[in-house]
Design a protein around this motif. Structure first.
Motif, mmCIF file in Angstrom:
data_model
loop_
_atom_site.group_PDB
_atom_site.id
_atom_site.type_symbol
_atom_site.label_atom_id
_atom_site.label_comp_id
_atom_site.label_asym_id
_atom_site.label_seq_id
_atom_site.Cartn_x
_atom_site.Cartn_y
_atom_site.Cartn_z
ATOM 1 N N MET A 1 -18.248 -0.730 10.514
ATOM 2 C CA MET A 1 -18.524 -0.084 9.248
ATOM 3 C C MET A 1 -19.996 -0.301 8.906
ATOM 4 S SD MET A 1 -16.827 -0.667 5.466
ATOM 5 C CE MET A 1 -15.196 -0.224 5.941
ATOM 6 N N ASN A 2 -20.597 0.707 8.362
ATOM 7 C CA ASN A 2 -21.989 0.681 7.924
ATOM 8 C C ASN A 2 -22.196 -0.448 6.905
ATOM 9 O OD1 ASN A 2 -24.445 1.249 6.635
ATOM 10 N ND2 ASN A 2 -24.171 3.441 6.833
ATOM 11 N N ASP A 3 -23.321 -1.188 6.998
ATOM 12 C CA ASP A 3 -23.597 -2.285 6.074
ATOM 13 C C ASP A 3 -23.696 -1.815 4.630
ATOM 14 O OD1 ASP A 3 -23.597 -4.221 8.058
ATOM 15 O OD2 ASP A 3 -25.758 -4.084 8.384
ATOM 16 N N SER A 4 -24.314 -0.657 4.413
ATOM 17 C CA SER A 4 -24.431 -0.120 3.054
ATOM 18 C C SER A 4 -23.054 0.206 2.484
ATOM 19 C CB SER A 4 -25.290 1.139 3.044
ATOM 20 O OG SER A 4 -26.590 0.859 3.474
ATOM 21 N N LEU A 5 -22.214 0.771 3.297
ATOM 22 C CA LEU A 5 -20.858 1.102 2.873
ATOM 23 C C LEU A 5 -20.081 -0.166 2.533
ATOM 24 C CD1 LEU A 5 -18.658 3.215 2.482
ATOM 25 C CD2 LEU A 5 -18.224 3.086 4.928
ATOM 26 N N ALA A 6 -20.198 -1.177 3.361
ATOM 27 C CA ALA A 6 -19.512 -2.441 3.107
ATOM 28 C C ALA A 6 -20.016 -3.075 1.810
ATOM 29 C CB ALA A 6 -19.712 -3.395 4.280
ATOM 30 N N ARG A 7 -21.339 -3.032 1.568
ATOM 31 C CA ARG A 7 -21.895 -3.604 0.336
ATOM 32 C C ARG A 7 -21.387 -2.879 -0.903
ATOM 33 N NH1 ARG A 7 -27.620 -3.028 0.894
ATOM 34 N NH2 ARG A 7 -27.450 -2.689 3.106
ATOM 35 N N ILE A 8 -21.266 -1.561 -0.815
ATOM 36 C CA ILE A 8 -20.748 -0.779 -1.945
ATOM 37 C C ILE A 8 -19.303 -1.180 -2.241
ATOM 38 C CG2 ILE A 8 -20.051 1.538 -2.655
ATOM 39 C CD1 ILE A 8 -22.555 2.539 -1.129
ATOM 40 N N LEU A 9 -18.493 -1.292 -1.217
ATOM 41 C CA LEU A 9 -17.093 -1.653 -1.415
ATOM 42 C C LEU A 9 -16.937 -3.088 -1.914
ATOM 43 C CD1 LEU A 9 -15.497 0.114 1.671
ATOM 44 C CD2 LEU A 9 -15.298 0.776 -0.731
ATOM 45 N N VAL A 10 -17.774 -4.002 -1.443
ATOM 46 C CA VAL A 10 -17.738 -5.392 -1.920
ATOM 47 C C VAL A 10 -18.139 -5.441 -3.386
ATOM 48 C CG1 VAL A 10 -18.883 -7.639 -1.719
ATOM 49 C CG2 VAL A 10 -18.019 -6.497 0.325
ATOM 50 N N SER A 11 -19.184 -4.721 -3.745
ATOM 51 C CA SER A 11 -19.629 -4.676 -5.137
ATOM 52 C C SER A 11 -18.548 -4.087 -6.040
ATOM 53 C CB SER A 11 -20.913 -3.860 -5.237
ATOM 54 O OG SER A 11 -21.314 -3.735 -6.570
ATOM 55 N N ALA A 12 -17.877 -3.040 -5.580
ATOM 56 C CA ALA A 12 -16.798 -2.427 -6.355
ATOM 57 C C ALA A 12 -15.638 -3.409 -6.531
ATOM 58 C CB ALA A 12 -16.329 -1.151 -5.681
ATOM 59 N N LYS A 13 -15.351 -4.190 -5.505
ATOM 60 C CA LYS A 13 -14.273 -5.182 -5.599
ATOM 61 C C LYS A 13 -14.626 -6.251 -6.623
ATOM 62 C CE LYS A 13 -10.580 -7.490 -4.439
ATOM 63 N NZ LYS A 13 -9.274 -7.037 -4.873
ATOM 64 N N GLU A 14 -15.887 -6.659 -6.648
ATOM 65 C CA GLU A 14 -16.321 -7.688 -7.604
ATOM 66 C C GLU A 14 -16.186 -7.215 -9.047
ATOM 67 O OE1 GLU A 14 -20.251 -8.544 -6.200
ATOM 68 O OE2 GLU A 14 -19.509 -9.957 -4.693
ATOM 69 N N LYS B 1 -13.330 -2.084 -9.410
ATOM 70 C CA LYS B 1 -13.428 -0.626 -9.522
ATOM 71 C C LYS B 1 -12.961 0.036 -8.226
ATOM 72 C CE LYS B 1 -15.788 -0.720 -13.419
ATOM 73 N NZ LYS B 1 -15.298 -0.313 -14.667
ATOM 74 N N TRP B 2 -12.471 1.267 -8.358
ATOM 75 C CA TRP B 2 -12.147 2.118 -7.225
ATOM 76 C C TRP B 2 -13.356 2.990 -6.924
ATOM 77 C CZ3 TRP B 2 -7.562 2.043 -4.489
ATOM 78 C CH2 TRP B 2 -6.525 1.287 -5.033
ATOM 79 N N VAL B 3 -13.597 3.292 -5.656
ATOM 80 C CA VAL B 3 -14.733 4.115 -5.248
ATOM 81 C C VAL B 3 -14.224 5.434 -4.675
ATOM 82 C CG1 VAL B 3 -16.765 4.233 -3.770
ATOM 83 C CG2 VAL B 3 -16.033 2.028 -4.682
ATOM 84 N N PRO B 4 -14.640 6.582 -5.242
ATOM 85 C CA PRO B 4 -14.242 7.876 -4.680
ATOM 86 C C PRO B 4 -14.898 8.113 -3.313
ATOM 87 C CG PRO B 4 -15.025 8.130 -6.930
ATOM 88 C CD PRO B 4 -15.355 6.733 -6.503
ATOM 89 N N VAL C 1 -5.981 2.447 -0.323
ATOM 90 C CA VAL C 1 -6.307 3.863 -0.454
ATOM 91 C C VAL C 1 -5.389 4.453 -1.517
ATOM 92 C CG1 VAL C 1 -6.425 6.080 0.732
ATOM 93 C CG2 VAL C 1 -6.995 3.991 1.966
ATOM 94 N N ASN C 2 -5.981 5.147 -2.478
ATOM 95 C CA ASN C 2 -5.225 5.752 -3.569
ATOM 96 C C ASN C 2 -5.569 7.232 -3.638
ATOM 97 O OD1 ASN C 2 -3.753 6.205 -5.868
ATOM 98 N ND2 ASN C 2 -5.083 5.036 -7.220
ATOM 99 N N HIS C 3 -4.569 8.050 -3.875
ATOM 100 C CA HIS C 3 -4.773 9.491 -4.010
ATOM 101 C C HIS C 3 -4.697 9.851 -5.489
ATOM 102 C CE1 HIS C 3 -4.406 10.093 0.309
ATOM 103 N NE2 HIS C 3 -3.433 9.212 0.272
ATOM 104 N N SER C 4 -5.789 10.367 -6.028
ATOM 105 C CA SER C 4 -5.865 10.752 -7.424
ATOM 106 C C SER C 4 -6.066 12.260 -7.521
ATOM 107 C CB SER C 4 -7.035 10.025 -8.092
ATOM 108 O OG SER C 4 -7.307 10.551 -9.353
ATOM 109 N N LYS C 5 -5.376 12.906 -8.451
ATOM 110 C CA LYS C 5 -5.546 14.344 -8.632
ATOM 111 C C LYS C 5 -6.946 14.660 -9.149
ATOM 112 C CE LYS C 5 -0.769 15.576 -9.457
ATOM 113 N NZ LYS C 5 0.195 16.140 -10.404
ATOM 114 N N ALA C 6 -7.449 13.842 -10.044
ATOM 115 C CA ALA C 6 -8.750 14.105 -10.665
ATOM 116 C C ALA C 6 -9.923 13.759 -9.748
ATOM 117 C CB ALA C 6 -8.870 13.323 -11.960
ATOM 118 N N ASN C 7 -9.840 12.629 -9.028
ATOM 119 C CA ASN C 7 -10.977 12.144 -8.243
ATOM 120 C C ASN C 7 -10.794 12.237 -6.741
ATOM 121 O OD1 ASN C 7 -12.458 11.370 -10.563
ATOM 122 N ND2 ASN C 7 -11.215 9.526 -10.726
ATOM 123 N N GLY C 8 -9.649 12.685 -6.278
ATOM 124 C CA GLY C 8 -9.410 12.767 -4.839
ATOM 125 C C GLY C 8 -9.026 11.416 -4.266
#
Length: 66
Positions: free
Chosen positions: A1-14, A17-20, A45-52
């Motif tokens: 996984m890309n380092d930037s992608l991993a950092r975004i997901l780690v930050s969202a976990k902290e 938050k969910w990331v679209p 992984v969550n499927h949302s009608k509004a955010n995909g």
């Protein structure tokens, strides 16, 4: 996984938050097998009608990518 992608997901976990997925396209999310990471227990992984499709790291995934 890309380092930037991993950092975004780690930050969202902290911040609990969910990331679209549509916002992660420029970080190479297409190359990541989301179902494989979900099967390993690293990603929710969550499927949302509004955010995909929405992503969030599990606690196991947080420690793995941090």
């Amino acid at each position: 996984m890309n380092d930037s992608l991993a950092r975004i997901l780690v930050s969202a976990k902290e911040t609990n938050k969910w990331v679209p997925v549509k916002f992660l396209a420029k970080y190479g999310i297409q190359e990541v097998n989301l179902l494989d990471l979900e099967d390993q227990g690293l990603l929710l992984v969550n499927h949302s009608k509004a955010n995909g499709l929405l992503l969030k790291l599990t606690l196991k995934g947080y420690h793995y990518f941090r």
